[in-house]
Design a protein around this motif. Structure first.
Motif, PDB file in Angstrom:
ATOM      1  N   TYR A  69       2.750 -47.460  64.427  1.00  0.00           N
ATOM      2  CA  TYR A  69       1.956 -46.334  64.279  1.00  0.00           C
ATOM      3  C   TYR A  69       2.269 -45.162  64.950  1.00  0.00           C
ATOM      4  CZ  TYR A  69       0.226 -47.588  68.867  1.00  0.00           C
ATOM      5  OH  TYR A  69       0.199 -47.724  70.374  1.00  0.00           O
ATOM      6  N   GLN A  80       3.349 -44.344  54.743  1.00  0.00           N
ATOM      7  CA  GLN A  80       2.763 -45.100  55.555  1.00  0.00           C
ATOM      8  C   GLN A  80       1.975 -46.319  54.483  1.00  0.00           C
ATOM      9  OE1 GLN A  80       0.178 -43.481  58.825  1.00  0.00           O
ATOM     10  NE2 GLN A  80       1.118 -41.629  58.166  1.00  0.00           N
ATOM     11  N   CYS A 116      -3.537 -45.877  56.311  1.00  0.00           N
ATOM     12  CA  CYS A 116      -3.801 -44.664  57.316  1.00  0.00           C
ATOM     13  C   CYS A 116      -5.170 -44.169  57.037  1.00  0.00           C
ATOM     14  CB  CYS A 116      -2.894 -43.820  57.060  1.00  0.00           C
ATOM     15  SG  CYS A 116      -2.646 -42.610  58.129  1.00  0.00           S
TER      16      CYS A 116
END
Length: 86
Positions: free
Chosen positions: A16, A65, A68
């Protein structure tokens, strides 16, 4: 019309941190005023310029990603010079 936008990017994956860093660096590299604090990042500018910029940046970030969450608050005024008076 001037706006203030409060953003919190929360990638839900192990790596992250790099995604948050890249997102903030992209905000910093823009022509807009950017203020950061430990919980969120604020960006300020003209609505018709800032919103398309954010739409593109959010789309790019989401593509990079798996999962998210982005929390965004928009205020119809420029609060970049806000100073508490208490």
């Amino acid at each position: 019309m001037k706006i203030s936008v409060d953003l919190t990017l929360s990638p839900l994956q192990d790596d992250y941190e790099i995604h948050v860093i890249n997102f903030i660096k992209s905000l910093r590299d823009s022509k807009f005023i950017v203020l950061e604090n430990p919980l969120s990042t604020q960006i300020f500018g003209e609505y018709h310029e800032l919103m398309p910029f954010l739409t593109g940046l959010i789309h790019k970030s989401f593509e990079e990603q798996k999962i998210c969450v982005l929390t965004m608050k928009v205020v119809k005024t420029d609060r970049s010079d806000y100073e508490p008076d208490f």
